[in-house]
Design a protein around this motif. Structure first.
Motif, mmCIF file in Angstrom:
data_model
loop_
_atom_site.group_PDB
_atom_site.id
_atom_site.type_symbol
_atom_site.label_atom_id
_atom_site.label_comp_id
_atom_site.label_asym_id
_atom_site.label_seq_id
_atom_site.Cartn_x
_atom_site.Cartn_y
_atom_site.Cartn_z
ATOM 1 N N MET A 126 0.843 -1.185 0.000
ATOM 2 C CA MET A 126 0.000 0.000 0.000
ATOM 3 C C MET A 126 0.885 1.244 0.000
ATOM 4 S SD MET A 126 -3.049 0.946 2.604
ATOM 5 C CE MET A 126 -2.706 2.454 3.446
ATOM 6 N N ILE A 127 0.369 2.285 -0.578
ATOM 7 C CA ILE A 127 1.120 3.522 -0.705
ATOM 8 C C ILE A 127 0.356 4.651 -0.015
ATOM 9 C CG2 ILE A 127 0.109 4.331 -2.876
ATOM 10 C CD1 ILE A 127 3.003 4.830 -3.810
ATOM 11 N N ASN A 128 1.080 5.590 0.539
ATOM 12 C CA ASN A 128 0.451 6.748 1.165
ATOM 13 C C ASN A 128 -0.013 7.688 0.054
ATOM 14 O OD1 ASN A 128 -0.197 9.141 2.449
ATOM 15 N ND2 ASN A 128 1.507 9.052 3.869
ATOM 16 N N ILE A 129 -1.304 7.891 -0.063
ATOM 17 C CA ILE A 129 -1.880 8.697 -1.141
ATOM 18 C C ILE A 129 -1.362 10.134 -1.116
ATOM 19 C CG2 ILE A 129 -3.951 9.401 0.127
ATOM 20 C CD1 ILE A 129 -5.525 8.949 -2.507
ATOM 21 N N HIS A 130 -0.988 10.630 0.057
ATOM 22 C CA HIS A 130 -0.510 12.010 0.176
ATOM 23 C C HIS A 130 0.913 12.192 -0.363
ATOM 24 C CE1 HIS A 130 -4.093 13.258 2.290
ATOM 25 N NE2 HIS A 130 -3.990 12.170 3.031
ATOM 26 N N GLU A 131 1.632 11.095 -0.571
ATOM 27 C CA GLU A 131 2.974 11.169 -1.151
ATOM 28 C C GLU A 131 2.940 11.246 -2.671
ATOM 29 O OE1 GLU A 131 5.566 7.976 -0.109
ATOM 30 O OE2 GLU A 131 5.506 8.416 2.022
ATOM 31 N N LEU A 132 1.814 10.878 -3.258
ATOM 32 C CA LEU A 132 1.746 10.757 -4.713
ATOM 33 C C LEU A 132 1.492 12.080 -5.416
ATOM 34 C CD1 LEU A 132 -0.305 7.486 -5.138
ATOM 35 C CD2 LEU A 132 2.143 7.815 -5.486
ATOM 36 N N LYS A 133 2.073 12.176 -6.591
ATOM 37 C CA LYS A 133 1.839 13.299 -7.492
ATOM 38 C C LYS A 133 1.569 12.725 -8.870
ATOM 39 C CE LYS A 133 4.668 16.518 -4.917
ATOM 40 N NZ LYS A 133 5.794 17.419 -4.909
ATOM 41 N N LEU A 134 0.978 13.531 -9.734
ATOM 42 C CA LEU A 134 0.707 13.070 -11.086
ATOM 43 C C LEU A 134 2.001 12.633 -11.758
ATOM 44 C CD1 LEU A 134 -1.915 15.686 -12.330
ATOM 45 C CD2 LEU A 134 -2.303 13.434 -11.320
ATOM 46 N N ASN A 135 1.906 11.603 -12.556
ATOM 47 C CA ASN A 135 3.004 11.005 -13.325
ATOM 48 C C ASN A 135 3.967 10.160 -12.501
ATOM 49 O OD1 ASN A 135 2.152 12.073 -15.849
ATOM 50 N ND2 ASN A 135 2.953 14.051 -15.194
ATOM 51 N N ASN A 136 3.714 9.978 -11.190
ATOM 52 C CA ASN A 136 4.542 9.068 -10.395
ATOM 53 C C ASN A 136 4.317 7.637 -10.875
ATOM 54 O OD1 ASN A 136 4.293 10.625 -7.091
ATOM 55 N ND2 ASN A 136 5.730 11.008 -8.726
ATOM 56 N N PHE A 137 5.402 6.870 -10.973
ATOM 57 C CA PHE A 137 5.290 5.466 -11.348
ATOM 58 C C PHE A 137 4.982 4.625 -10.121
ATOM 59 C CE2 PHE A 137 7.699 7.092 -14.926
ATOM 60 C CZ PHE A 137 7.023 6.514 -15.983
ATOM 61 N N VAL A 138 4.043 3.688 -10.284
ATOM 62 C CA VAL A 138 3.592 2.818 -9.201
ATOM 63 C C VAL A 138 3.250 1.442 -9.785
ATOM 64 C CG1 VAL A 138 2.653 4.688 -7.762
ATOM 65 C CG2 VAL A 138 1.196 3.582 -9.463
ATOM 66 N N ILE A 139 2.944 0.524 -8.888
ATOM 67 C CA ILE A 139 2.420 -0.793 -9.266
ATOM 68 C C ILE A 139 0.959 -0.829 -8.815
ATOM 69 C CG2 ILE A 139 2.537 -3.287 -8.873
ATOM 70 C CD1 ILE A 139 4.950 -2.261 -10.394
ATOM 71 N N ALA A 140 0.057 -1.167 -9.736
ATOM 72 C CA ALA A 140 -1.363 -1.286 -9.414
ATOM 73 C C ALA A 140 -1.756 -2.758 -9.487
ATOM 74 C CB ALA A 140 -2.196 -0.464 -10.391
ATOM 75 N N GLU A 141 -2.532 -3.187 -8.507
ATOM 76 C CA GLU A 141 -2.946 -4.587 -8.448
ATOM 77 C C GLU A 141 -4.459 -4.700 -8.611
ATOM 78 O OE1 GLU A 141 -2.459 -8.476 -5.557
ATOM 79 O OE2 GLU A 141 -2.404 -6.484 -4.671
ATOM 80 N N PHE A 142 -4.855 -5.611 -9.494
ATOM 81 C CA PHE A 142 -6.271 -5.903 -9.698
ATOM 82 C C PHE A 142 -6.393 -7.386 -10.002
ATOM 83 C CE2 PHE A 142 -10.049 -6.244 -12.463
ATOM 84 C CZ PHE A 142 -11.006 -5.819 -11.562
ATOM 85 N N GLU A 143 -7.225 -8.072 -9.227
ATOM 86 C CA GLU A 143 -7.446 -9.512 -9.384
ATOM 87 C C GLU A 143 -6.119 -10.275 -9.437
ATOM 88 O OE1 GLU A 143 -10.040 -9.989 -12.751
ATOM 89 O OE2 GLU A 143 -11.778 -9.298 -11.622
ATOM 90 N N ASP A 144 -5.252 -10.017 -8.470
ATOM 91 C CA ASP A 144 -3.961 -10.684 -8.309
ATOM 92 C C ASP A 144 -2.987 -10.451 -9.461
ATOM 93 O OD1 ASP A 144 -4.625 -11.704 -5.799
ATOM 94 O OD2 ASP A 144 -5.593 -13.462 -6.692
ATOM 95 N N GLN A 145 -3.260 -9.473 -10.310
ATOM 96 C CA GLN A 145 -2.318 -9.104 -11.359
ATOM 97 C C GLN A 145 -1.741 -7.735 -11.049
ATOM 98 O OE1 GLN A 145 -4.188 -9.283 -15.231
ATOM 99 N NE2 GLN A 145 -3.141 -11.216 -15.611
ATOM 100 N N GLU A 146 -0.422 -7.662 -11.088
ATOM 101 C CA GLU A 146 0.255 -6.394 -10.839
ATOM 102 C C GLU A 146 0.721 -5.804 -12.152
ATOM 103 O OE1 GLU A 146 3.394 -7.077 -8.039
ATOM 104 O OE2 GLU A 146 2.000 -7.223 -6.359
ATOM 105 N N ARG A 147 0.455 -4.495 -12.317
ATOM 106 C CA ARG A 147 0.873 -3.802 -13.528
ATOM 107 C C ARG A 147 1.569 -2.503 -13.148
ATOM 108 N NH1 ARG A 147 -4.408 -5.633 -15.558
ATOM 109 N NH2 ARG A 147 -3.974 -7.052 -17.269
ATOM 110 N N ARG A 148 2.652 -2.232 -13.847
ATOM 111 C CA ARG A 148 3.355 -0.965 -13.661
ATOM 112 C C ARG A 148 2.606 0.093 -14.466
ATOM 113 N NH1 ARG A 148 9.210 0.254 -12.945
ATOM 114 N NH2 ARG A 148 9.493 2.402 -13.594
#
Length: 131
Positions: free
Chosen positions: A1-23
């Motif tokens: 999990m990531i702290n939403i307050h640290e994020l800015k537009l265009n930051n690279f992250v990993i998103a998970e949906f149905e056990d699949q992780e995507r950059r």
């Protein structure tokens, strides 16, 4: 999990949906609803995620290479990454536990930089250029 307050537009992250992780990159944030929109799959998929399903990307030599940093190994074993006038030094290869970075007269010793989005935010803050 990531702290939403640290994020800015265009930051690279990993998103998970149905056990699949995507950059992907952050394309929108709603603090009121606590949701993060991440664009993945080479700008083909744009989905809103709960912060519980968005993860930071750990800094590594490979990640620095993705941002076209030039790598220099110093005589004491430390590693210096260079991009234009920006410099980042770590004590040894792939050890991002202690970081020094500088851009012209702005010098930061051991800022909270352990993940890609944190590096992106510091880099932008210092250079005014998106990484």
């Amino acid at each position: 999990m990531i702290n939403i307050h640290e994020l800015k537009l265009n930051n690279f992250v990993i998103a998970e949906f149905e056990d699949q992780e995507r950059r992907g990159f952050v394309s929108d944030i709603t603090l009121e609803d606590k949701m993060i929109r991440v664009t993945t799959d080479e700008n083909k998929q744009d989905v809103w995620y709960d912060p519980e399903n968005v993860y930071p990307i750990k800094l590594s030599d490979a990640e620095m290479g993705k941002f076209d940093f030039e790598k220099e190994i110093l005589s004491d074993g430390a590693v210096k990454y260079k991009k234009g006038a920006f410099r980042l030094v770590i004590p040894k290869a792939d050890d991002f536990s202690y970081v020094e970075m500088w851009y012209r007269e702005d010098i930061r010793k051991n800022p909270n930089v352990h993940f890609v989005h944190q590096l992106q935010n510091h880099y932008h803050d210092m250079t005014k250029i998106f990484l």
